[in-house]
Design a protein around this motif. Sequence first.
Motif, PDB file in Angstrom:
ATOM      1  N   GLU A 288       0.829  -1.206   0.000  1.00 40.44           N
ATOM      2  CA  GLU A 288       0.000   0.000   0.000  1.00 40.44           C
ATOM      3  C   GLU A 288       0.867   1.261   0.000  1.00 40.44           C
ATOM      4  N   GLU A 289       1.950   1.209   0.787  1.00 40.15           N
ATOM      5  CA  GLU A 289       2.866   2.361   0.824  1.00 40.15           C
ATOM      6  C   GLU A 289       3.506   2.577  -0.540  1.00 40.15           C
ATOM      7  N   ILE A 290       3.877   1.472  -1.210  1.00 41.38           N
ATOM      8  CA  ILE A 290       4.462   1.583  -2.547  1.00 41.38           C
ATOM      9  C   ILE A 290       3.456   2.196  -3.523  1.00 41.38           C
ATOM     10  N   ASP A 291       2.191   1.767  -3.433  1.00 44.55           N
ATOM     11  CA  ASP A 291       1.140   2.331  -4.299  1.00 44.55           C
ATOM     12  C   ASP A 291       0.953   3.822  -4.027  1.00 44.55           C
ATOM     13  N   ASP A 292       0.968   4.202  -2.742  1.00 43.22           N
ATOM     14  CA  ASP A 292       0.827   5.624  -2.395  1.00 43.22           C
ATOM     15  C   ASP A 292       1.966   6.442  -2.996  1.00 43.22           C
ATOM     16  N   LYS A 293       3.184   5.917  -2.880  1.00 41.09           N
ATOM     17  CA  LYS A 293       4.332   6.643  -3.427  1.00 41.09           C
ATOM     18  C   LYS A 293       4.243   6.735  -4.941  1.00 41.09           C
ATOM     19  N   ARG A 294       3.755   5.648  -5.594  1.00 43.86           N
ATOM     20  CA  ARG A 294       3.617   5.688  -7.051  1.00 43.86           C
ATOM     21  C   ARG A 294       2.569   6.722  -7.465  1.00 43.86           C
ATOM     22  N   ARG A 295       1.435   6.749  -6.721  1.00 46.61           N
ATOM     23  CA  ARG A 295       0.398   7.753  -7.033  1.00 46.61           C
ATOM     24  C   ARG A 295       0.925   9.161  -6.798  1.00 46.61           C
ATOM     25  N   HIS A 296       1.680   9.326  -5.692  1.00 51.47           N
ATOM     26  CA  HIS A 296       2.251  10.647  -5.397  1.00 51.47           C
ATOM     27  C   HIS A 296       3.221  11.070  -6.495  1.00 51.47           C
ATOM     28  N   LYS A 297       4.003  10.100  -6.978  1.00 52.68           N
ATOM     29  CA  LYS A 297       4.944  10.396  -8.062  1.00 52.68           C
ATOM     30  C   LYS A 297       4.196  10.829  -9.316  1.00 52.68           C
ATOM     31  N   GLU A 298       3.104  10.136  -9.642  1.00 57.65           N
ATOM     32  CA  GLU A 298       2.309  10.489 -10.823  1.00 57.65           C
ATOM     33  C   GLU A 298       1.727  11.885 -10.695  1.00 57.65           C
TER      34      GLU A 298
END
Length: 236
Positions: A95-105
């Motif tokens: 979930e943390e990885i997904d959050d960081k990916r969304r934040h990056k996008e």
Amino acid sequence: MASIKDLDVVGQFSSKLEEIRTKLLVQAMGEVMNEATAQFCHSHKQYMKSGLETCAKKCKEDETMFETIQAYMEDLKVKSSIMKEKNTELPEILEEIDDKRRHKELLIQKIEKLKQDQAKSRELIQVQNKANKDRLKNLNKIKEIFQERLSLDIRKVQGEKLQFIFRNINHKNPESIYTFVLRINAEGVYQIISSDPPLAQMDHLERRLQETNNFSAFLANVRKAFVALHNATNTH
């Protein structure tokens, strides 16, 4: 072959054999022991001794093997606990990885928007600079005309501000000056900073200039306002 784990049993077994041997020796005391019987007894004793040593060695090996198995079991238990803990943390990590990916996008989208806004701003600034240059050219042309006909002088003051100086308003004192200060803001809009003496209708004249962009008419109306102010003051 089954392992002998009880050393007391081995001891009892050995004691029993010794007792049998003693009885045989007692019974044979009166008889003539032949060489074959003596060799048999000796061989039997050596066999039992070897068997006891083999059993003791096997017991030791079994104990070592059990200790090794126990150590493996403890290690497996620890690793299973660690694996269970990691499996529990895995959803949070994903979930943390997904959050960081969304934040990056989102950051990439914001950066792209900023680039577009900067490009538009640069384009707007270039257009505005060109418009301001055109306005300054027009002002220079107007300056030449008004200098010859209306005794107008234009000076640059305080950076990009312009001071407009009128003379020949007061016929008794042609060198008396009537001034106002103007600037062109970042949006390319004319703004009156001040006038000396103050003109009550300057705000109205400024709005008309912004609406019509007719600077020649604006200067003519300002001069008329200064003349009217001078005449009204002298009348009183």
